[in-house]
Design an enzyme around this catalytic site. Structure first.
Site, short mmCIF file in Angstrom:
data_model
loop_
_atom_site.label_atom_id
_atom_site.label_comp_id
_atom_site.label_asym_id
_atom_site.label_seq_id
_atom_site.Cartn_x
_atom_site.Cartn_y
_atom_site.Cartn_z
N ASP A 352 42.67 44.27 34.18
CA ASP A 352 43.51 44.27 35.65
C ASP A 352 44.01 45.74 35.99
O ASP A 352 44.85 46.13 35.40
CB ASP A 352 44.35 43.24 35.43
CG ASP A 352 45.04 42.77 36.76
OD1 ASP A 352 45.27 43.58 37.47
OD2 ASP A 352 45.51 41.52 36.68
N HIS A 383 41.90 42.09 38.97
CA HIS A 383 42.83 41.22 39.36
C HIS A 383 42.47 40.29 40.34
O HIS A 383 42.26 40.55 41.49
CB HIS A 383 43.85 42.15 40.07
CG HIS A 383 45.28 41.61 40.46
ND1 HIS A 383 46.20 41.37 39.47
CD2 HIS A 383 45.66 41.00 41.56
CE1 HIS A 383 47.31 40.67 40.14
NE2 HIS A 383 47.07 40.60 41.28
#
Length: 460
Positions: A352, A383
């Site tokens: 992420d 993300h």
């Protein structure tokens, strides 16, 4: 004074650097893989970063949680999930997965029916009930046979943008028999701002009133909730403050950010920082005249970072000023985490680019010790990305399957509880027969203890 044309000039200056940013990000990801010294294909840089603290699956994900009856149930059910195997080139492009879900429009726009809800302080929030597209509703597969479909409360990110990820989730939920409703904060997504204040980051008062209204309209339906990215801060705050009175059956957080003060104080990569700051200024500019009576708007629109913008917006009111640290004492998502009383599945990826490194940004000890929190950790996904070879994000399938599994778990729990009570009543009638009392095994009591071992009493 804030000027939209001036910001758009800044946009064009940044456009030239965008391609270089993505290319450089891909190069760094590929180089990281090439520098890995693993002896086998499975022993790579994206292996178990927490040293075997959870159950790993060959599908490319790991479940980290405390042992409990709930965890055992989910563990058996999760093995039937679709394998997370993105195409080879996806695995090196976490930035691309992130940008696709946040910048590209949805393939099919949602059809919404809006309710405006007036709050106790005369503020207004909007609830968008997803009623279409109609071609999705024609093929709906109801998750139960009653006339009360389960409700899915959707909490977008705190900046008010309905991303491609959120819209696709609503469409898929609609097709599986859920009735999605999107919560819009004050002043966002064309919701009018009728007060000279916006909702604080983790202040759940508005959400409480919205949930009460939803329960009033649908008192007999299961209510689930899902959040995206930073929107999880509001949902986790709500769960902590309400405890066992949250009215929610189960919750899923997709790519949540847990340590939010630290996140704001750590600058994002320039593209995300600049895009997020620009979007916030653009949204707030519509209310610059009204907010100018209580905020230093010139200073607000000249801010150069997301942290500075957020601090001016929420901490430097002319009526009541507060310190940055004091503000986060009241708004950190995990401030009342011990009061949470519903299962929470957090779907995160180790790559992420917005949340940060998993070793420092994920509260692993929380998942190891709290039976209500479960972490599904993947190697890839970016993300709120989790894109695979199919057009449907892997996190959406997992979320909806998790809600189905939790519904079955609670129904099984209630049946077992009722069966145990009936058995106990029969035992009371036979208590005068000592031989039967001595020979009767305590299997039902043990079964009840196992099923309810994940529950904790709620005390305020």
């Amino acid at each position: 004074m804030f000027s939209v044309p001036a910001l758009w000039n800044s946009v064009w200056c940044r456009i030239k650097s965008l391609l270089g940013f993505i290319t450089n990000a891909v190069f760094c990801s590929v180089k990281q893989k090439d520098d890995c010294t693993g002896d086998s294909e499975d022993d790579d840089c994206f292996g178990d970063v927490f040293g075997g603290s959870g159950e790993s699956f060959p599908g490319g994900y790991q479940l980290i949680c405390k042992t409990s009856a709930l965890a055992h149930w989910l563990l058996k059910d999760i093995q039937r999930l679709p394998t997370l195997e993105p195409p080879r080139w996806w695995s090196s492009w976490p930035h691309l997965q992130t940008l696709i879900q946040h910048l590209l429009p949805a393939d099919m726009p949602l059809e919404l029916a809006r309710d405006y809800l007036q709050l106790t302080d005369d503020g207004i929030v909007a609830l968008d009930w997803v009623v279409g597209p109609r071609q999705s509703s024609k093929t709906r597969k109801m998750t139960n046979s009653t006339s009360n479909p389960p409700l899915l409360l959707v909490i977008p990110n705190p900046f008010g943008k309905l991303t491609r990820n959120i819209q696709h989730l609503c469409l898929q939920a609609l097709g599986k028999g859920y009735y999605p409703v999107i919560f819009n904060r004050r002043g966002q997504n064309d919701c009018p701002l009728t007060t000279r204040r916006l909702q604080d980051f983790g202040e759940p008062g508005d959400l409480k009133e919205a949930v009460t209204y939803i329960r009033f309209r649908h008192p007999n339906a299961f209510l689930f909730a899902v959040s995206e990215g930073l929107g999880s801060g509001l949902l986790l705050s709500y769960l902590g403050e309400c405890g066992s009175s949250s009215y929610l059956t189960a919750v899923s957080c997709i790519s949540p950010v847990f340590r939010c003060q630290e996140w704001f104080e750590t600058k994002l990569p320039w593209l995300y920082e600049w895009a997020l700051l620009f979007y916030q200024k653009y949204i707030i500019s519509r209310y610059s005249t009204a907010l100018g009576e209580v905020l230093p708007t010139e200073k607000l629109f000249s801010s150069s970072s997301v942290q500075e913008f957020h601090e001016i917006l929420h901490c430097e009111s002319k009526n009541e000023k507060t310190s940055w640290d004091r503000y986060w004492e009241r708004n950190e998502p995990l401030r009342d985490v011990d009061e949470v009383a519903v299962p929470v599945l957090c779907i995160c990826s180790t790559d992420d680019p917005i949340r940060g490194q998993p070793q420092t940004s994920l509260p692993i000890e929380l998942f190891r010790t709290n039976p209500y929190f479960l972490l599904l950790l993947t190697h890839y996904g970016g993300h709120c990305g989790f894109l695979t070879g199919s057009p449907v994000a892997w996190s959406h399938e997992v979320t909806l399957d998790y809600f189905r599994s939790m519904t079955e778990f609670f129904r099984t729990e209630e049946k077992t509880k009722g069966f145990t009570r009936r058995r106990s009543s029969n035992m009371m009638i036979r208590r005068r027969r000592p031989t039967l009392q001595r020979r009767e095994p305590s299997v039902y009591r043990d079964l009840e203890e196992e099923i309810f071992s994940w529950k904790r009493s709620y005390t305020r």
